[in-house]
Write a protein that holds these residues in place. Sequence first.
Motif, PDB file in Angstrom:
ATOM      1  N   UNK A 181       0.818  -1.209   0.000  1.00 50.84           N
ATOM      2  CA  UNK A 181       0.000   0.000   0.000  1.00 50.84           C
ATOM      3  C   UNK A 181       0.855   1.263   0.000  1.00 50.84           C
ATOM      4  N   UNK A 182       0.531   2.208  -0.890  1.00 48.79           N
ATOM      5  CA  UNK A 182       1.299   3.451  -1.006  1.00 48.79           C
ATOM      6  C   UNK A 182       0.472   4.698  -0.710  1.00 48.79           C
ATOM      7  N   UNK A 183      -0.820   4.554  -0.450  1.00 50.71           N
ATOM      8  CA  UNK A 183      -1.679   5.712  -0.201  1.00 50.71           C
ATOM      9  C   UNK A 183      -3.103   5.370  -0.589  1.00 50.71           C
ATOM     10  N   UNK A 184      -4.058   6.216  -0.200  1.00 51.19           N
ATOM     11  CA  UNK A 184      -5.461   5.837  -0.365  1.00 51.19           C
ATOM     12  C   UNK A 184      -5.988   5.984  -1.780  1.00 51.19           C
ATOM     13  N   UNK A 185      -5.075   6.155  -2.728  1.00 54.77           N
ATOM     14  CA  UNK A 185      -5.430   5.958  -4.129  1.00 54.77           C
ATOM     15  C   UNK A 185      -5.110   4.522  -4.546  1.00 54.77           C
ATOM     16  N   UNK A 186      -4.434   3.784  -3.653  1.00 54.88           N
ATOM     17  CA  UNK A 186      -3.920   2.442  -3.955  1.00 54.88           C
ATOM     18  C   UNK A 186      -4.795   1.409  -3.253  1.00 54.88           C
ATOM     19  N   UNK A 187      -5.931   1.111  -3.864  1.00 55.14           N
ATOM     20  CA  UNK A 187      -6.920   0.204  -3.294  1.00 55.14           C
ATOM     21  C   UNK A 187      -7.167  -0.950  -4.257  1.00 55.14           C
ATOM     22  N   UNK A 188      -7.640  -2.061  -3.719  1.00 46.02           N
ATOM     23  CA  UNK A 188      -7.919  -3.238  -4.542  1.00 46.02           C
ATOM     24  C   UNK A 188      -9.297  -3.785  -4.218  1.00 46.02           C
ATOM     25  N   UNK A 189      -9.871  -4.491  -5.175  1.00 47.95           N
ATOM     26  CA  UNK A 189     -11.242  -4.992  -5.060  1.00 47.95           C
ATOM     27  C   UNK A 189     -11.229  -6.517  -5.184  1.00 47.95           C
ATOM     28  N   UNK A 190     -11.893  -7.175  -4.265  1.00 47.67           N
ATOM     29  CA  UNK A 190     -12.004  -8.620  -4.261  1.00 47.67           C
ATOM     30  C   UNK A 190     -13.477  -9.012  -4.179  1.00 47.67           C
ATOM     31  N   UNK A 191     -13.802 -10.210  -4.609  1.00 52.48           N
ATOM     32  CA  UNK A 191     -15.117 -10.780  -4.344  1.00 52.48           C
ATOM     33  C   UNK A 191     -14.901 -12.030  -3.507  1.00 52.48           C
ATOM     34  N   UNK A 192     -15.631 -12.111  -2.406  1.00 60.81           N
ATOM     35  CA  UNK A 192     -15.501 -13.249  -1.498  1.00 60.81           C
ATOM     36  C   UNK A 192     -16.866 -13.885  -1.291  1.00 60.81           C
ATOM     37  N   UNK A 193     -16.851 -15.160  -0.946  1.00 60.21           N
ATOM     38  CA  UNK A 193     -18.089 -15.893  -0.725  1.00 60.21           C
ATOM     39  C   UNK A 193     -18.561 -15.752   0.715  1.00 60.21           C
ATOM     40  N   UNK A 194     -19.815 -16.087   0.940  1.00 58.24           N
ATOM     41  CA  UNK A 194     -20.433 -15.879   2.245  1.00 58.24           C
ATOM     42  C   UNK A 194     -19.751 -16.680   3.351  1.00 58.24           C
ATOM     43  N   UNK A 195     -19.117 -17.795   3.000  1.00 56.39           N
ATOM     44  CA  UNK A 195     -18.559 -18.649   4.045  1.00 56.39           C
ATOM     45  C   UNK A 195     -17.358 -18.042   4.760  1.00 56.39           C
ATOM     46  N   UNK A 196     -16.765 -16.956   4.227  1.00 55.49           N
ATOM     47  CA  UNK A 196     -15.645 -16.312   4.922  1.00 55.49           C
ATOM     48  C   UNK A 196     -16.057 -14.985   5.549  1.00 55.49           C
ATOM     49  N   UNK A 197     -17.339 -14.677   5.498  1.00 52.77           N
ATOM     50  CA  UNK A 197     -17.842 -13.406   6.019  1.00 52.77           C
ATOM     51  C   UNK A 197     -18.551 -13.634   7.346  1.00 52.77           C
ATOM     52  N   UNK A 198     -18.140 -12.902   8.355  1.00 48.58           N
ATOM     53  CA  UNK A 198     -18.762 -12.976   9.674  1.00 48.58           C
ATOM     54  C   UNK A 198     -19.724 -11.802   9.831  1.00 48.58           C
TER      55      UNK A 198
END
Length: 451
Positions: A181-198
């Motif tokens: 990470x180099x600053x708040x212009x440096x973001x990434x997007x992921x898609x995750x399944x429900x089984x890893x979400x609390x």
Amino acid sequence: MASDWNPDWLITDRHRELRATVIELCASEMRANAERSDDELRFPRRNLELLGEHGFLALTVPEEYGGLGADHLAFALVAEAIARYGCASTAMCYVMHIAAVQAIMLRPTRELVERYIRPLNTGRIGTLSYSDPRTGGHFWYPMSSGAERENGSFRVRKSSSWTTSGGFADFYVIQTTSPDFTGYHDLSVFVVDADVVLAKPSMWDAMGLRGNQSGGVEVQAALVPPEQLIGPVGDGAESNDEVVDPWFLLGSSSVWNGIALGAVDIAKRHTTGKVHDDTGLRVCDYPTIQDYVGEAVIDTNAARLAAYSVADALDRATDGNTRVLQPGETARAAYLHWCWQLKFTAAKNVTAVVDKMLHACGGSGYRRDLQLERYLRDGKAGWVMGPSNEVLRQFVGKSVLLGFEAVDYWNQTVDTRALANETKKLDAAGKRALAQRLLAQADLEEKEASS
């Protein structure tokens, strides 16, 4: 209200067909489910499944991937109709679902399409998870989140303060800071399944939109394969400006417009049917009531026309939502400041309209059986939902007065005027002490960067 009050000269026969189908679904089942969702804090899964059965969960997905191939204007019409005739909680869940779908479709891959897009019509529901408990509605600063590379995959953590459909969605599109990470212009997007979400949906108990389950969720150091990274590493800021904000702001504004229209519908039904025996007049015969309704319709239709116009601009920029954009290429982002204005206008209007319709209906409007009070509570979410109206009007005012770069959305520009103003308050000793601290901090950062 009669269809005379719909600005239908702006839409096509295909748009009319889609809207008519949604209205039928609302009348047949969705509206009845709305009351149960509100009373019991029940997630409106059946309503969303019903939309899926008729293809609406893939409304904006190209036909080649199993969708209806519809455009931004169709999305605005559908979201408005669900909120007006059916269930506002369902409408907001639907908006977040479509925004998540479009985030994937900005950078579609064979793996993402097969896993998340083609199964949509089976009733699979997605959502966005972008907020952060440390920054609130400033969701573009995911300070509680991050991702690290690990054996070709990513170890992802996400903490969200507000996630619509939290604990009920089948997949979540999340934004984190990037590896290295180099600053708040440096973001990434992921898609995750429900089984890893609390999630703890049982803790959700809101004033309005009670069925949408917008509670906090967490992803605690889940190992995410590279196929579930949406776009390249560092694509998050561009994704936010190109799809997440435009689709969310257009959709949520349409929900607020739909709630305002629904409140007017209820007020018309009540005031034209209620007679005061002492005067022989219906409630709608009083000039004050006519003034209330007239102003509500005029202001709401102004907000609708703004929504349809922005949707048309987005359609023109993307060739009717068919244009495929490469990283570094944008289209919708050019209209982001119009989306800011749109959300502010619709959220401000719905707050005023639901209050006025309560006044028009008098004591009867306060009763739950009229259903107006649910529209009033649901509409109150518009103003405070991030980005809140306070944030948006400051964005617009600052941009108009100082230029777009002054907004500094990603916190990259030093405010030299403020810096000079603060340092001039220091005496010579204070300036030397500040300089020593800054030099020590710079030495430490250089040492960490080289290690």
